[in-house]
Design a protein around this motif. Structure first.
Motif, PDB file in Angstrom:
ATOM      1  N   LYS A  67       4.566   9.636  -4.575  1.00  0.00           N
ATOM      2  CA  LYS A  67       4.424   7.938  -3.755  1.00  0.00           C
ATOM      3  C   LYS A  67       3.685   7.605  -4.161  1.00  0.00           C
ATOM      4  O   LYS A  67       2.223   8.174  -4.425  1.00  0.00           O
ATOM      5  CB  LYS A  67       4.632   8.450  -1.998  1.00  0.00           C
ATOM      6  N   ILE A  68       3.570   6.321  -4.385  1.00  0.00           N
ATOM      7  CA  ILE A  68       2.283   5.852  -5.243  1.00  0.00           C
ATOM      8  C   ILE A  68       0.843   5.656  -3.877  1.00  0.00           C
ATOM      9  O   ILE A  68       1.606   5.018  -3.530  1.00  0.00           O
ATOM     10  CB  ILE A  68       2.298   4.320  -5.634  1.00  0.00           C
ATOM     11  N   PRO A  69       0.280   6.199  -4.812  1.00  0.00           N
ATOM     12  CA  PRO A  69      -0.903   6.502  -3.694  1.00  0.00           C
ATOM     13  C   PRO A  69      -1.818   5.370  -4.038  1.00  0.00           C
ATOM     14  O   PRO A  69      -1.688   4.552  -5.233  1.00  0.00           O
ATOM     15  CB  PRO A  69      -1.524   7.828  -3.494  1.00  0.00           C
ATOM     16  N   GLU A  70      -2.700   4.778  -3.571  1.00  0.00           N
ATOM     17  CA  GLU A  70      -3.600   3.407  -2.496  1.00  0.00           C
ATOM     18  C   GLU A  70      -4.390   3.366  -2.838  1.00  0.00           C
ATOM     19  O   GLU A  70      -5.341   3.970  -3.087  1.00  0.00           O
ATOM     20  CB  GLU A  70      -3.203   2.013  -1.538  1.00  0.00           C
ATOM     21  N   LYS A  71      -5.021   2.551  -4.419  1.00  0.00           N
ATOM     22  CA  LYS A  71      -6.638   2.267  -4.481  1.00  0.00           C
ATOM     23  C   LYS A  71      -6.912   4.193  -5.032  1.00  0.00           C
ATOM     24  O   LYS A  71      -7.865   4.314  -5.236  1.00  0.00           O
ATOM     25  CB  LYS A  71      -7.346   2.092  -3.001  1.00  0.00           C
ATOM     26  N   THR A  72      -6.271   4.723  -5.784  1.00  0.00           N
ATOM     27  CA  THR A  72      -6.157   5.794  -6.998  1.00  0.00           C
ATOM     28  C   THR A  72      -5.569   5.439  -7.493  1.00  0.00           C
ATOM     29  O   THR A  72      -4.700   5.214  -8.084  1.00  0.00           O
ATOM     30  CB  THR A  72      -5.952   7.124  -5.444  1.00  0.00           C
ATOM     31  N   GLN A  73      -6.506   6.095  -8.851  1.00  0.00           N
ATOM     32  CA  GLN A  73      -5.698   6.226 -10.423  1.00  0.00           C
ATOM     33  C   GLN A  73      -4.621   6.706 -10.095  1.00  0.00           C
ATOM     34  O   GLN A  73      -5.074   7.764  -9.453  1.00  0.00           O
ATOM     35  CB  GLN A  73      -7.188   7.039 -11.386  1.00  0.00           C
ATOM     36  N   LEU A  74      -3.608   6.690 -10.628  1.00  0.00           N
ATOM     37  CA  LEU A  74      -2.046   7.487 -10.788  1.00  0.00           C
ATOM     38  C   LEU A  74      -2.528   8.019 -12.475  1.00  0.00           C
ATOM     39  O   LEU A  74      -3.073   8.283 -12.843  1.00  0.00           O
ATOM     40  CB  LEU A  74      -1.496   6.393 -11.075  1.00  0.00           C
ATOM     41  N   LEU A  92       0.690  -3.470  -6.307  1.00  0.00           N
ATOM     42  CA  LEU A  92       0.060  -4.653  -7.382  1.00  0.00           C
ATOM     43  C   LEU A  92      -1.365  -3.909  -8.326  1.00  0.00           C
ATOM     44  O   LEU A  92      -2.365  -3.418  -7.466  1.00  0.00           O
ATOM     45  CB  LEU A  92      -0.585  -5.700  -7.139  1.00  0.00           C
ATOM     46  N   MET A  93      -0.764  -3.869  -9.572  1.00  0.00           N
ATOM     47  CA  MET A  93      -1.856  -3.160 -10.542  1.00  0.00           C
ATOM     48  C   MET A  93      -2.905  -3.297 -10.839  1.00  0.00           C
ATOM     49  O   MET A  93      -3.183  -4.837 -10.769  1.00  0.00           O
ATOM     50  CB  MET A  93      -0.708  -2.092 -11.228  1.00  0.00           C
ATOM     51  N   ASP A  94      -4.330  -2.736 -10.785  1.00  0.00           N
ATOM     52  CA  ASP A  94      -5.015  -3.068 -11.799  1.00  0.00           C
ATOM     53  C   ASP A  94      -5.596  -2.286 -12.994  1.00  0.00           C
ATOM     54  O   ASP A  94      -5.058  -0.952 -13.044  1.00  0.00           O
ATOM     55  CB  ASP A  94      -6.486  -2.323 -10.597  1.00  0.00           C
ATOM     56  N   THR A 112      -4.697   3.512 -14.167  1.00  0.00           N
ATOM     57  CA  THR A 112      -4.488   2.760 -13.639  1.00  0.00           C
ATOM     58  C   THR A 112      -4.483   2.548 -11.845  1.00  0.00           C
ATOM     59  O   THR A 112      -4.388   4.091 -11.955  1.00  0.00           O
ATOM     60  CB  THR A 112      -2.881   1.635 -14.022  1.00  0.00           C
ATOM     61  N   LYS A 113      -4.447   1.592 -11.185  1.00  0.00           N
ATOM     62  CA  LYS A 113      -4.758   1.625  -9.741  1.00  0.00           C
ATOM     63  C   LYS A 113      -3.958   1.018  -9.043  1.00  0.00           C
ATOM     64  O   LYS A 113      -4.023  -0.649  -9.660  1.00  0.00           O
ATOM     65  CB  LYS A 113      -6.300   1.416  -9.056  1.00  0.00           C
ATOM     66  N   ALA A 114      -3.415   1.517  -8.348  1.00  0.00           N
ATOM     67  CA  ALA A 114      -2.604   0.289  -7.489  1.00  0.00           C
ATOM     68  C   ALA A 114      -3.612  -1.125  -5.727  1.00  0.00           C
ATOM     69  O   ALA A 114      -3.936   0.249  -5.569  1.00  0.00           O
ATOM     70  CB  ALA A 114      -1.534   0.705  -6.809  1.00  0.00           C
ATOM     71  N   LEU A 115      -4.125  -1.753  -6.463  1.00  0.00           N
ATOM     72  CA  LEU A 115      -4.653  -2.684  -5.636  1.00  0.00           C
ATOM     73  C   LEU A 115      -3.804  -2.676  -3.972  1.00  0.00           C
ATOM     74  O   LEU A 115      -4.698  -2.052  -2.917  1.00  0.00           O
ATOM     75  CB  LEU A 115      -4.877  -3.762  -5.756  1.00  0.00           C
ATOM     76  N   THR A 116      -2.677  -2.893  -3.763  1.00  0.00           N
ATOM     77  CA  THR A 116      -1.710  -2.839  -2.868  1.00  0.00           C
ATOM     78  C   THR A 116      -0.153  -2.068  -3.076  1.00  0.00           C
ATOM     79  O   THR A 116       0.421  -2.764  -4.157  1.00  0.00           O
ATOM     80  CB  THR A 116      -2.257  -4.356  -2.048  1.00  0.00           C
TER      81      THR A 116
END
Ligand SMILES: Nc1ncnc2c1ncn2[C@@H]1O[C@H](COP(=O)(O)OP(=O)(O)OP(=O)(O)O)[C@@H](O)[C@H]1O
Length: 719
Positions: free
Chosen positions: A261-268, A280-282, A317-321
């Motif tokens: 499950k992709i965690p939000e606001k955490t580095q993958l 939306l990925m940063d 990279t980080k999932a912003l949302t």
């Protein structure tokens, strides 16, 4: 993979690793014994030399075949060499993604943190890689139940833990390595020589300086390694689907083939393919891209899987949302990920081969010859003075230390340290001392345009409506279809209720009266009064194609809306008014970014359809003009560089005339300079002036050249 047999070896040339050449070796007991005897007889001197000269170390091995090898000599493209040991491990074959209950012995070696194993089908070493099924549907279905405990253990052994753990060498190890460097050994021998010759003060001074430089190098290297380790090492809590159900665990225990499950606001922590939801990925920390990137889920159909960035989530990279439950399939972990690739590039940089260094070696060689000549000339008088054998030995050693001054590296380090402190006063931090020398030799700097020379943000200036052939400052007065195209043809997303994404699209959307609604059954809905349009599919923008498209559904009508660079969109249209080209020329000459909009109605649509198959026969709708101002500091910075005789170049995806106008406004191009625009029509090269008149290329006059990438490719090929 290209496979070149050479001395019982071959080359590995894969995207996922550096190009390396393997030569197979077998440790020979007798050769090893002879070598140990030589090491002992030379009081360890040969052992020291063998650490730096691979040829000596190689003497304990004989060349052999892959089957009989115990070791491998790995040579990189930059001629760095290392001898690595071949290991073996017995595992279930299913670890490769093949359904089987059997086990097999896998031979492998590790080089620069990457694991290579003998791939059973081809029988040659290849970097470990998770094998994906062939079709989109198979990727969705093969992993949905989660992996079992047996597979998990096998994969953990095969792929390793999901960590990028850079080892930091101990101080003792670093000290031994630095102190055994040939130049440091030479310094120590010189100091002993000077002490014997009673040059006490000089010997002590050099000794203190050399020791200080050794310690500071060790401290600096360890600090850098710790920084890299801190940057690379990342672990988080993550939800993983296993055969026993969803589990929360430390990310180091995830393996390729896991569903997470992709965690939000955490580095993958790994590279993964998005199977469900969108996010939306940063990606800024890896690519430097300032805009968040929208990732879509892998479509479900029976077509063959094609690797595409829009489904790939990259480690670091980080999932912003996240929209909906974002589930992804892990495909690489640890050093095999994109972040791992970056860390390896930092740990093993390509060596800089400056002519300065080869010239320095030639210079020292020349000095040695001069000294040798001087020694031979003075030999007669030395013998005449009866200095004896020991005296002759000291004299010759003295001369060597004059030709190759042991204090030379100390002087170089002092100079660099001084340069770094001067740079610091100017607000420039330098973490790599050799970069100071390299920077001093830069003669050309290439600048990206948008976001580097110009601001990230864009302002909408005008829209030229092809329906009325007029400019419209108020977008809500444009033709209905153009408004619909402007509202739907974008890749924006809502982040904390604010529309986010490409600054051009934000600037356009802000001027429209349309409402953007997130929706679960389509990408988004656009609503204005009683009109509702659904965006059912998106062909994301790519720099290489310079265009994007969306499929919209209004009542029962499907349409394709496209926007992109005019030189790409206009040839796809069937109704381009002739006045467009003149307008385009004048818009671009002012440095504005110009985008073209077009659309067409569709009877049907399938998600596997490629944009290239449906984009012909578009109806041209209009041009969008966007203003992208220069950054406040651009002109001053460029004038410092130009004054220092550094050649500045703009490398941009924008139109030639826009690039030219920006080049003039920031001072890279002198406003009085004659400019030639280069482009091509198939293989024909076209040179024009900035008024669009064809001209001959004259090499006698100083001219500025603005050329397309395609033209440069043609010139490179014909050369
Ligand atoms: N979101 C977009 N939708 C459609 N077309 C676009 C979009 N963004 C850019 N383009 C078009 O594609 C061309 C290339 O864009 P790209 O992003 O590669 O250049 P760029 O990175 O902006 O260039 P640079 O940063 O060097 O100025 C642009 O000149 C523009 O015409």
């Amino acid at each position: 993979m290209s496979r070149v047999f050479k001395y019982q070896g071959y080359q590995i040339d894969k995207d996922s690793c550096d190009k390396i050449t393997l030569i197979f070796l077998r440790k020979d007991k007798i050769r090893q014994l002879v070598q140990v005897i030589f090491y002992l007889l030379s009081l360890g001197i040969l052992y020291e030399i063998a650490r730096w000269v691979i040829w000596l170390e190689l003497q304990q091995y004989s060349k052999t075949s892959q089957e009989n090898a115990t070791h491998i000599l790995v040579t990189t493209q930059t001629n760095a060499t290392q001898i690595v040991k071949i290991k073996a491990i017995r595992l279930f074959i299913s670890v490769l993604g093949i359904s089987s209950q059997n086990t097999a012995e896998f031979k492998y070696f590790i080089f620069r943190h990457l694991k290579y194993y003998i791939e059973p089908a081809q029988g040659v070493f290849t970097p470990v890689e998770f094998q994906l099924p062939q079709t989109y549907d198979e990727i969705h279905n093969s992993f949905e139940n989660g992996i079992n405990e047996v597979d998990l253990q096998a994969r953990l052994k095969f792929f390793g833990q999901c960590l990028i753990d850079v080892p930091v060498p101990s101080i003792a190890l670093l000290l031994t390595k630095e102190a055994s460097h040939p130049f440091f050994v030479f310094q120590v021998l010189s100091i002993i020589l000077w002490i014997v010759e009673q040059y006490y003060y000089y010997a002590i001074t050099i000794f203190v300086l050399a020791l200080g430089s050794l310690l500071s190098t060790v401290i600096e290297v360890r600090k850098n390694m710790k920084d890299i380790r801190r940057m690379a090492l990342h672990e988080c809590e993550i939800e993983v689907k296993r055969s026993s159900g969803w589990q929360k665990m430390r990310s180091r225990y995830i393996v390729p083939g896991d569903i997470i499950k992709i965690p939000e606001k955490t580095q993958l922590p790994c590279d993964a393919i998005l199977l469900k939801g969108s996010c939306l990925m940063d990606e800024g920390m890896l690519t430097g891209e300032s805009q968040p990137i929208l990732k879509e889920n892998l479509p479900k159909h029976s077509g063959p899987y094609v690797d595409d960035k829009k489904y790939m989530l990259i480690s670091g990279t980080k999932a912003l949302t996240c929209r909906g439950d974002c589930l992804a399939l892990v495909v690489s972990t640890g050093f095999h990920t994109k972040k791992g690739e970056l860390v390896r590039a930092i740990l093993f940089p390509k060596p800089n081969r400056f002519k300065f260094y080869s010239d320095s070696i030639k210079f020292i060689g020349f000095l040695t010859l001069v000294v040798l000549l001087g020694f031979l000339i003075s030999l007669r008088s030395l013998i005449h003075q009866q200095v004896g054998n020991l005296g002759l030995f000291f004299c010759s050693d003295d001369l060597i230390t004059i030709a190759v001054p042991p204090a030379l590296p100390l002087a170089m380090s002092a100079g660099t340290a001084f340069a770094i402190s001067r740079l610091k006063n100017k607000g420039i931090s330098c973490i790599s001392p050799p970069a100071v020398n390299s920077s001093g030799r830069v003669s050309i700097i290439c600048f990206d345009k948008t976001g580097t020379l110009t601001e990230d943000s864009m302002k909408l200036k005008d829209v030229w409506d092809s329906n009325t052939l007029t400019f419209q400052e108020n977008l809500n007065s444009c033709s209905e279809t153009l408004q619909e195209s402007l509202a739907t043809c974008q890749s924006l997303v809502k982040l904390n209720n604010i529309l986010t994404g490409d600054p051009q699209e934000v600037a356009i959307f802000e001027h429209l009266d349309w409402e953007f609604i997130e929706s679960d059954d389509c990408r988004c809905k656009l609503i204005k009064e009683s009109t509702e349009i659904k965006v059912v599919h998106m062909y994301q923008f790519s720099s290489s194609t310079k265009r994007m498209g969306i499929i919209s559904l209004k009542l029962d009508q499907l349409s394709l809306h496209m926007k992109g660079a005019p030189e790409v969109i206009l040839p796809l249209c069937i109704n381009v008014p002739s006045s467009v080209y003149a307008n385009l020329l004048s818009f671009s000459q002012t440095g504005n970014r110009v985008l073209a909009c077009a659309y067409k109605s569709l009877n049907s649509f399938h998600p596997s359809t490629q944009l290239e198959d449906i984009e012909k026969g578009l109806i041209f709708l209009g041009l969008i003009l966007l203003h992208n101002p220069l950054k406040a500091e651009t002109t001053d910075t460029l004038s410092i560089l130009l004054d220092a005789d550094i050649h500045c170049v703009i490398s941009t995806g924008d139109a030639l005339l826009t690039a030219l106008a920006v080049g003039k406004s920031c001072g890279i191009i002198d406003s009085g300079e004659e400019i030639i625009l280069g482009s091509n029509n198939e293989d024909e090269i076209i040179w024009e002036n900035d008024q669009g008149l064809k001209i001959n290329l004259s090499i006698n006059k100083p001219q500025g050249i603005v050329a397309t990438g395609n033209l440069l490719e043609i010139i490179k090929k014909t050369k």
